[in-house]
Design a protein around this motif. Structure first.
Motif, PDB file in Angstrom:
ATOM      1  N   ASP A   6       0.819  -1.219   0.000  1.00 55.43           N
ATOM      2  CA  ASP A   6       0.000   0.000   0.000  1.00 55.43           C
ATOM      3  C   ASP A   6       0.853   1.270   0.000  1.00 55.43           C
ATOM      4  O   ASP A   6       0.582   2.216   0.743  1.00 55.43           O
ATOM      5  CB  ASP A   6      -0.947  -0.009   1.211  1.00 55.43           C
ATOM      6  N   ARG A   8       1.875   4.800  -1.179  1.00 51.54           N
ATOM      7  CA  ARG A   8       1.229   5.921  -1.850  1.00 51.54           C
ATOM      8  C   ARG A   8       2.114   7.159  -1.694  1.00 51.54           C
ATOM      9  O   ARG A   8       2.581   7.462  -0.602  1.00 51.54           O
ATOM     10  CB  ARG A   8      -0.158   6.191  -1.284  1.00 51.54           C
ATOM     11  N   VAL A   9       2.330   7.837  -2.810  1.00 49.23           N
ATOM     12  CA  VAL A   9       3.131   9.059  -2.828  1.00 49.23           C
ATOM     13  C   VAL A   9       2.218  10.210  -3.231  1.00 49.23           C
ATOM     14  O   VAL A   9       1.570  10.161  -4.284  1.00 49.23           O
ATOM     15  CB  VAL A   9       4.312   8.960  -3.816  1.00 49.23           C
ATOM     16  N   ARG A  10       2.182  11.261  -2.381  1.00 45.82           N
ATOM     17  CA  ARG A  10       1.331  12.416  -2.655  1.00 45.82           C
ATOM     18  C   ARG A  10       2.169  13.686  -2.664  1.00 45.82           C
ATOM     19  O   ARG A  10       3.097  13.843  -1.874  1.00 45.82           O
ATOM     20  CB  ARG A  10       0.243  12.561  -1.572  1.00 45.82           C
ATOM     21  N   ARG A  14      -2.220  15.480  -3.629  1.00 47.73           N
ATOM     22  CA  ARG A  14      -2.583  14.761  -4.855  1.00 47.73           C
ATOM     23  C   ARG A  14      -1.752  13.496  -4.975  1.00 47.73           C
ATOM     24  O   ARG A  14      -0.523  13.534  -4.933  1.00 47.73           O
ATOM     25  CB  ARG A  14      -2.346  15.652  -6.073  1.00 47.73           C
ATOM     26  N   SER A  15      -2.425  12.366  -5.117  1.00 45.74           N
ATOM     27  CA  SER A  15      -1.731  11.091  -5.253  1.00 45.74           C
ATOM     28  C   SER A  15      -1.134  10.969  -6.645  1.00 45.74           C
ATOM     29  O   SER A  15      -1.823  11.128  -7.655  1.00 45.74           O
ATOM     30  CB  SER A  15      -2.711   9.928  -5.011  1.00 45.74           C
ATOM     31  N   HIS A  18       0.508   4.969  -6.560  1.00 44.65           N
ATOM     32  CA  HIS A  18      -0.077   4.069  -5.574  1.00 44.65           C
ATOM     33  C   HIS A  18       0.212   2.641  -6.000  1.00 44.65           C
ATOM     34  O   HIS A  18      -0.217   2.197  -7.075  1.00 44.65           O
ATOM     35  CB  HIS A  18      -1.585   4.282  -5.461  1.00 44.65           C
ATOM     36  N   THR A  43       7.737   5.905  -8.057  1.00 43.72           N
ATOM     37  CA  THR A  43       7.719   4.689  -7.231  1.00 43.72           C
ATOM     38  C   THR A  43       9.136   4.236  -6.918  1.00 43.72           C
ATOM     39  O   THR A  43       9.461   3.902  -5.778  1.00 43.72           O
ATOM     40  CB  THR A  43       6.955   3.570  -7.959  1.00 43.72           C
ATOM     41  N   GLU A  55       4.569  13.398   0.503  1.00 42.90           N
ATOM     42  CA  GLU A  55       3.998  12.627   1.605  1.00 42.90           C
ATOM     43  C   GLU A  55       3.953  11.172   1.158  1.00 42.90           C
ATOM     44  O   GLU A  55       3.272  10.827   0.201  1.00 42.90           O
ATOM     45  CB  GLU A  55       2.587  13.113   1.921  1.00 42.90           C
ATOM     46  N   THR A  57       3.294   7.216   2.298  1.00 43.40           N
ATOM     47  CA  THR A  57       2.694   6.356   3.311  1.00 43.40           C
ATOM     48  C   THR A  57       2.713   4.904   2.828  1.00 43.40           C
ATOM     49  O   THR A  57       2.945   4.622   1.658  1.00 43.40           O
ATOM     50  CB  THR A  57       1.240   6.774   3.603  1.00 43.40           C
ATOM     51  N   GLY A 214      -0.698   6.857 -12.156  1.00 47.93           N
ATOM     52  CA  GLY A 214      -0.320   6.645 -10.763  1.00 47.93           C
ATOM     53  C   GLY A 214      -0.875   5.401 -10.108  1.00 47.93           C
ATOM     54  O   GLY A 214      -0.596   5.153  -8.934  1.00 47.93           O
ATOM     55  N   GLU A 215      -1.633   4.593 -10.834  1.00 47.00           N
ATOM     56  CA  GLU A 215      -2.243   3.400 -10.263  1.00 47.00           C
ATOM     57  C   GLU A 215      -1.758   2.147 -10.988  1.00 47.00           C
ATOM     58  O   GLU A 215      -1.524   2.168 -12.197  1.00 47.00           O
ATOM     59  CB  GLU A 215      -3.764   3.465 -10.345  1.00 47.00           C
TER      60      GLU A 215
END
Length: 242
Positions: A6, A8-10, A14-15, A18, A43, A55, A57, A214-215
């Protein structure tokens, strides 16, 4: 060697990337593919804690180190020495006023490694005379192999390669990929490869992740994903390949 859950970079809420799950074992090659801006390189950078002002997570473990919770000293211990990043244009990261041999010896000293630079460059099919040259005196393929040689000299267990064959002719591409493949077989290197070249990916990767906006839209064994894609975007990528 790499374990992601999981991620995720924002930026500014804004993501931009992921990745629900990503594992790379010793001796394995996993490729991340997708169009420009899909989040591939972001990534890769996040795996070594190099996404400034972002950010980040989730859970990221590289060589057993919890990257997102590690301090500067712990990160410094794995960057280069255990997990090496080979950039798309390595010449841009090399000091133009310093010979390659001096650059390599400085990096080895920084990490407390006593490897022989000449043996390292010969391991990637380069003549040891290259250590006396400046970055502007070598080709793009030689620069890529020198970056890999530095990772070899440092004893890296993981190589994160961002478009390692872009802008290279077909013959040099084959040389670079051949070097990476041999190191995987001989040293059990774990290789995470970012690329938009599906032909290259099909030849070297064991598994593949397909990213869009991003996905991760599809993932699985390389042979299955590239021969029987389940997502429309993967089919579009394959249809766009000359």
């Amino acid at each position: 060697m790499i374990e992601v859950r999981d991620l995720r970079v924002r930026y500014g809420g804004r993501s931009v990337a992921h990745v629900p799950e990503l594992d790379v074992a010793a001796g394995e090659c996993v490729a991340v593919v997708g169009e420009s801006g899909s989040g591939k390189s972001t990534t890769l950078m996040a795996l070594l804690g190099l996404t400034e002002n972002a950010e980040v997570t989730g859970q990221v473990r590289v060589c057993g180190v919890d990257v997102l919770r590690a301090g500067p000293r712990e990160l410094r211990a794995i960057r280069g020495a255990r997990a090496a990043l080979v950039m798309q244009s390595p010449q841009a990261a090399l000091s133009p006023t310093t010979r390659l041999g001096t650059l390599m010896r400085r990096a080895l000293k920084l990490h407390g490694v006593t490897a022989d630079p000449a043996e390292a460059v010969e391991a990637v099919m380069l003549d040891r005379a290259i250590l006396r040259r400046y970055p502007h005196e070598i080709s793009g393929g030689q620069a890529q192999r020198f970056a890999i040689a530095l990772a070899v000299a440092l004893g890296a267990e993981v190589i994160l390669a961002d478009e390692p064959t872009s802008a290279l002719d077909v013959t040099v591409q084959a040389e670079v990929i051949g070097v990476l493949g041999r190191l995987r077989a001989e040293r059990g290197l774990a290789l995470l490869l970012v690329s938009h070249d599906l032909a290259l990916v099909s030849a070297v990767a064991d598994r593949v992740l397909v990213m869009r906006a991003g996905e991760v839209v599809e993932s699985g064994p390389c042979a299955r994903v590239l021969s029987e894609p389940s997502h429309p975007y993967t089919r579009e990528l394959l249809e766009a390949t000359p």
